[in-house]
Design a protein around this motif. Structure first.
Motif, mmCIF file in Angstrom:
data_model
loop_
_atom_site.group_PDB
_atom_site.id
_atom_site.type_symbol
_atom_site.label_atom_id
_atom_site.label_comp_id
_atom_site.label_asym_id
_atom_site.label_seq_id
_atom_site.Cartn_x
_atom_site.Cartn_y
_atom_site.Cartn_z
ATOM 1 N N ASN A 90 -2.075 -42.211 30.765
ATOM 2 C CA ASN A 90 -1.835 -42.723 29.418
ATOM 3 C C ASN A 90 -2.718 -43.935 29.129
ATOM 4 O O ASN A 90 -3.605 -44.281 29.912
ATOM 5 C CB ASN A 90 -0.347 -43.049 29.221
ATOM 6 N N LYS A 91 -2.451 -44.603 28.010
ATOM 7 C CA LYS A 91 -3.303 -45.725 27.589
ATOM 8 C C LYS A 91 -3.190 -46.930 28.505
ATOM 9 O O LYS A 91 -4.029 -47.846 28.431
ATOM 10 C CB LYS A 91 -2.963 -46.124 26.161
ATOM 11 N N TYR A 92 -2.186 -46.944 29.380
ATOM 12 C CA TYR A 92 -2.036 -48.040 30.334
ATOM 13 C C TYR A 92 -2.725 -47.747 31.663
ATOM 14 O O TYR A 92 -2.644 -48.546 32.600
ATOM 15 C CB TYR A 92 -0.558 -48.340 30.566
ATOM 16 N N GLY A 93 -3.369 -46.590 31.753
ATOM 17 C CA GLY A 93 -4.074 -46.227 32.971
ATOM 18 C C GLY A 93 -3.169 -45.748 34.086
ATOM 19 O O GLY A 93 -3.565 -45.766 35.251
ATOM 20 N N ILE A 94 -1.970 -45.304 33.735
ATOM 21 C CA ILE A 94 -1.040 -44.750 34.725
ATOM 22 C C ILE A 94 -0.686 -43.320 34.320
ATOM 23 O O ILE A 94 -0.825 -42.933 33.155
ATOM 24 C CB ILE A 94 0.232 -45.609 34.863
ATOM 25 N N LYS A 95 -0.219 -42.549 35.282
ATOM 26 C CA LYS A 95 0.100 -41.151 35.008
ATOM 27 C C LYS A 95 1.245 -41.047 34.006
ATOM 28 O O LYS A 95 2.121 -41.904 33.951
ATOM 29 C CB LYS A 95 0.477 -40.439 36.311
ATOM 30 N N LEU A 96 1.213 -40.000 33.209
ATOM 31 C CA LEU A 96 2.282 -39.783 32.244
ATOM 32 C C LEU A 96 3.631 -39.758 32.958
ATOM 33 O O LEU A 96 3.738 -39.258 34.086
ATOM 34 C CB LEU A 96 2.078 -38.467 31.499
ATOM 35 N N GLY A 152 8.041 -44.498 23.845
ATOM 36 C CA GLY A 152 7.650 -45.882 23.600
ATOM 37 C C GLY A 152 6.188 -46.160 23.864
ATOM 38 O O GLY A 152 5.826 -47.279 24.227
ATOM 39 N N GLY A 153 5.352 -45.153 23.675
ATOM 40 C CA GLY A 153 3.919 -45.318 23.900
ATOM 41 C C GLY A 153 3.465 -44.936 25.293
ATOM 42 O O GLY A 153 2.258 -45.003 25.583
ATOM 43 N N GLN A 154 4.396 -44.516 26.168
ATOM 44 C CA GLN A 154 4.034 -44.080 27.514
ATOM 45 C C GLN A 154 3.420 -42.685 27.515
ATOM 46 O O GLN A 154 2.708 -42.325 28.439
ATOM 47 C CB GLN A 154 5.274 -44.090 28.429
#
Length: 373
Positions: free
Chosen positions: A92-98, A167-169
């Protein structure tokens, strides 16, 4: 013309040269997270941004592993990456797996929960038309090797992600949905915007064949639009494919170990963005090296820059006889290494109007064409 840039990267492989009308391609990521317990300043993910069409480099804390397949997409304003994939995992946009289902290609050869796809341009992420914050991931599945060829790209698959959910995750709505089964080329997934400004065209050659598939991507999914046959085969092997920025040209660069006269080929086609039609095939042999590495169009869509590991050339695709428009540009400096030899590699036209090339050796360097027009 060529400048060497020192970057923190392991391997950079390009996924596509999309005809984006917004700024979805304004952020790139290279390399992979340090997965060892040893402090290594050479390991890690580098983010390359083109805000205001000016390049900037920064270190990223993203827990991403990129190999040969590297697909990313930013929001339409180009402010931040929304999704990324290496052909096996989706981030995702945080650089972690969905947070829910985060893997694709689960039943395919070499799949790994921590690894990545070892094929050029094997996955591509696109915004779903008229559905904000939702994305299609289109990717190839590699079956187990067979005697006829080691790389068996026999399935074209689809996943769908709502990047704004949780929540955007982000949330994977489905994955590994079969679009079509067939003997596809080794990666080379590349797309062009439809002339209607909403939909997309995807072109995939059939390996060791004279057949080309054209898919239409619209709000309902990915659909086979037409299958075309040409008088000669499309050469199959390691390489890249690209559309010109105006969508009027489609190019393939291939290493072809089966051909006795040339070690690679560049093939140029015209493309009709209204009808999804490929026509006017022309080809040029490449014989100076065993590896065809990269190709990218200039911003004016007139020139195609293609390179082997050693030599960079420019081709005027408006010439009816391709040899009339071919000129050598540069030969790599074999004395430069950091830490490995900085040969040429995969290439891509950037939002700043320049073309970037990196070696596939894991070296910390890249080359840039400053004025491709």
């Amino acid at each position: 013309m060529i400048k060497i840039l020192v970057l923190i990267l392991v391997i950079w492989l390009i996924t596509c040269n999309c005809c984006f009308s917004q700024k979805e391609d304004y952020n790139w990521m290279l390399g992979e997270e340090n997965r060892t317990h040893v402090v290594d300043s050479n390991a890690g993910v580098t983010k390359i941004s083109f805000e205001n069409e000016q390049v900037s480099l920064s270190r990223s804390d993203a827990k991403i592993v990129f190999c040969y397949t590297n697909s990313l997409i930013s929001d339409f304003e180009g402010r931040s990456i929304q999704l990324a994939s290496n052909g096996f995992q989706v981030y995702n946009k945080y650089g972690i797996k969905l947070p829910n289902e985060n893997q694709i290609n689960k039943g395919c050869f070499q799949h790994s929960e921590t690894g990545c796809m070892l094929v050029y341009q094997a996955a591509i992420i696109l915004p779903i038309p008229i559905k904000p914050n939702n994305y299609f991931i289109i990717y190839l599945c590699q079956d187990y090797p067979k005697p006829d060829t080691f790389v068996q790209m026999n399935k074209l698959l689809l996943a769908s992600v709502d990047a704004s959910a949780n929540g955007g995750q982000g949330y994977m709505e489905f994955s590994d949905s079969l679009i079509m089964a067939g003997a596809f080329e080794f990666g080379k997934l590349t797309v062009c915007r439809h002339a209607n400004g909403r939909d997309w065209w995807l072109v995939i050659p059939r390996r060791y064949s004279n057949q080309m598939f054209v898919f239409l991507i619209d709000p309902t999914g990915v659909h086979l639009h037409r299958s075309q046959l040409f008088n000669s085969i499309t050469h199959t092997g390691i390489g890249m494919a690209s559309f010109s920025p105006d969508g009027n040209h489609y190019a393939i660069g291939n290493t072809d170990g089966n051909d006795p006269l040339a070690r690679g080929f560049v093939e140029i086609y015209n493309f009709d963005r209204c009808e999804g039609l490929i026509y006017n095939k022309r080809e040029l042999p490449v014989s100076d090296t065993a590896t065809m590495s990269g190709l990218a169009f200039s911003t004016n869509s007139k020139y195609l820059y293609y390179n082997t590991n050693k030599i960079l050339r420019r081709l005027d695709v408006t010439k009816s006889n391709l040899m009339d428009g071919l000129i050598p540009i540069d030969t790599f400096d074999s004395n430069y290494s950091d830490p490995f030899t900085c040969v040429y590699g995969p290439s891509m036209l950037a939002p700043d109007g320049m073309i970037y090339m990196v070696p596939n050796s894991g070296s910390r360097c890249a080359s840039r064409i400053n004025h491709p027009d």
